[in-house]
Design a protein around this motif. Structure first.
Motif, short mmCIF file in Angstrom:
data_model
loop_
_atom_site.label_atom_id
_atom_site.label_comp_id
_atom_site.label_asym_id
_atom_site.label_seq_id
_atom_site.Cartn_x
_atom_site.Cartn_y
_atom_site.Cartn_z
N GLY A 1 0.79 -1.22 0.00
CA GLY A 1 0.00 0.00 0.00
C GLY A 1 0.82 1.27 0.00
O GLY A 1 0.33 2.34 0.37
N ARG A 2 2.07 1.16 -0.44
CA ARG A 2 2.93 2.34 -0.49
C ARG A 2 4.09 2.09 -1.46
O ARG A 2 4.45 0.93 -1.72
CB ARG A 2 3.49 2.68 0.88
N GLY A 3 4.64 3.17 -1.97
CA GLY A 3 5.81 3.05 -2.83
C GLY A 3 6.06 4.32 -3.62
O GLY A 3 5.13 5.11 -3.86
N SER A 4 7.29 4.50 -3.99
CA SER A 4 7.68 5.64 -4.84
C SER A 4 8.56 5.12 -5.96
O SER A 4 9.59 4.51 -5.71
CB SER A 4 8.43 6.70 -4.02
N ILE A 5 8.14 5.37 -7.19
CA ILE A 5 8.91 4.98 -8.36
C ILE A 5 9.43 6.23 -9.04
O ILE A 5 8.65 7.16 -9.33
CB ILE A 5 8.05 4.15 -9.34
N VAL A 6 10.72 6.27 -9.28
CA VAL A 6 11.35 7.40 -9.97
C VAL A 6 11.99 6.85 -11.24
O VAL A 6 12.92 6.04 -11.17
CB VAL A 6 12.41 8.08 -9.09
N ASN A 7 11.47 7.25 -12.38
CA ASN A 7 12.01 6.83 -13.66
C ASN A 7 12.93 7.90 -14.23
O ASN A 7 12.60 9.09 -14.19
CB ASN A 7 10.88 6.56 -14.66
N MET A 8 14.05 7.49 -14.75
CA MET A 8 15.01 8.42 -15.33
C MET A 8 14.79 8.48 -16.84
O MET A 8 15.08 7.52 -17.55
CB MET A 8 16.44 7.98 -15.01
N SER A 9 14.29 9.61 -17.32
CA SER A 9 14.14 9.83 -18.76
C SER A 9 15.31 10.71 -19.22
O SER A 9 16.46 10.42 -18.91
CB SER A 9 12.78 10.47 -19.06
N SER A 10 15.03 11.78 -19.90
CA SER A 10 16.06 12.67 -20.43
C SER A 10 15.38 13.91 -20.99
O SER A 10 14.18 13.87 -21.33
CB SER A 10 16.83 11.96 -21.56
N MET A 11 16.14 14.99 -21.13
CA MET A 11 15.57 16.12 -21.85
C MET A 11 15.22 15.71 -23.28
O MET A 11 14.35 16.32 -23.92
CB MET A 11 16.54 17.30 -21.85
N ALA A 12 15.85 14.64 -23.77
CA ALA A 12 15.52 14.12 -25.09
C ALA A 12 14.14 13.48 -25.12
O ALA A 12 13.62 13.19 -26.19
CB ALA A 12 16.56 13.09 -25.52
#
Length: 264
Positions: A143-154
């Motif tokens: 019931g909890r979590g944080s996902i951080v995805n690394m994209s790009s200015m591209a």
């Protein structure tokens, strides 16, 4: 200190650059870190920084282009710590990969279908999906979590050539938005960071151009590349409870590159 106290964070691409510095910073901030990448020796170097500062973590050597790797990483994290609170999806390729694998960073008219699949079907996009696919059920169960995805200015602007790369980065951005509105009511936030030119081995061929002041000014309004620590700081905020109302965000950390409409 302690902004991630007692949380468990899985960080991909943690053997160098942004991933390595993120692993070190999260460890200093109290997280139990699980670093994964292909290079075990480099992973252990970053883990040594964590443990020397009194932090805790493990490393899981893995190639995310192997479909079995995400489940193995998650199993190792759960075996060690029983839960996963944070996923930083950072593993990827860049300009150096294009030099080592000709055609993968080329334009559509020059790239082969195999070149396209190496990026889209490889770690730059499919690897993100497979890691999320492995981690998300555990977060939903808790019931909890944080996902951080690394994209790009591209992911938000075009780049000359590098069409598979820009397509992958744009897809990562919209994947994060879609996940944000789907899973937030179940306690899982998803956000995306869009770095600019960051001084890492991945884009070493480009970063070298900053040695010429005229070129540096044309590449970035601040006239310098970013440092991996500056992206790690952004990831720390998004992963932490300080960002409890931040969901579906696109955090651009590029020295102002995408703020202008033309070089100068």
């Amino acid at each position: 200190m302690g902004r991630l106290q007692d949380k468990v964070a899985v960080i991909t691409g943690a053997s160098s650059g942004i991933g390595g510095k993120t692993m070190e910073l999260f460890g200093r901030e109290g997280a139990k870190v699980v670093g994964t990448a292909r290079n075990e020796a480099k992973l252990n170097e970053h883990l040594e920084v964590v443990t020397s500062a009194g932090g805790e973590g493990i490393v899981v050597p893995a190639d995310l282009e192997d479909d079995s790797s995400p489940d193995r990483v998650v199993a190792a994290a759960l075996d060690a710590y029983g839960t996963i609170d944070i996923l930083v999806n950072n593993a990827g390729v860049g300009w150096q990969y294009g030099i080592d694998n000709p055609g993968t960073m080329a334009g559509v008219h020059e790239a082969s279908v195999e070149n396209w699949r190496a990026i889209i079907g490889g770690v730059d996009l499919e690897g993100y999906f497979t890691m999320i696919h492995a981690v998300l059920p555990k977060m939903l169960e808790a019931g909890r979590g944080s996902i951080v995805n690394m994209s790009s200015m591209a992911g938000i602007t075009g780049l000359y050539d590098a069409h598979a790369y820009t397509a992958a980065k744009g897809a990562i951005l919209n994947l994060g938005r879609s996940m944000a509105i789907t899973y937030c009511k179940q306690g899982v936030r998803t956000n995306t960071i869009c770095p600019g030119f960051i001084d890492t081995p991945m884009i070493a061929p480009v970063v070298g151009a900053f040695d010429d002041p005229a070129v540096a000014s044309a590449l970035c309004p601040m006239g310098r590349p970013g440092q991996p620590e500056e992206i790690a700081n952004a990831a720390l905020f998004l992963a932490s409870d300080e960002a409890s109302y931040v969901n579906g965000a696109m955090l651009v950390v590029d020295g102002g590159c995408t703020a202008r409409s033309f070089p100068g």
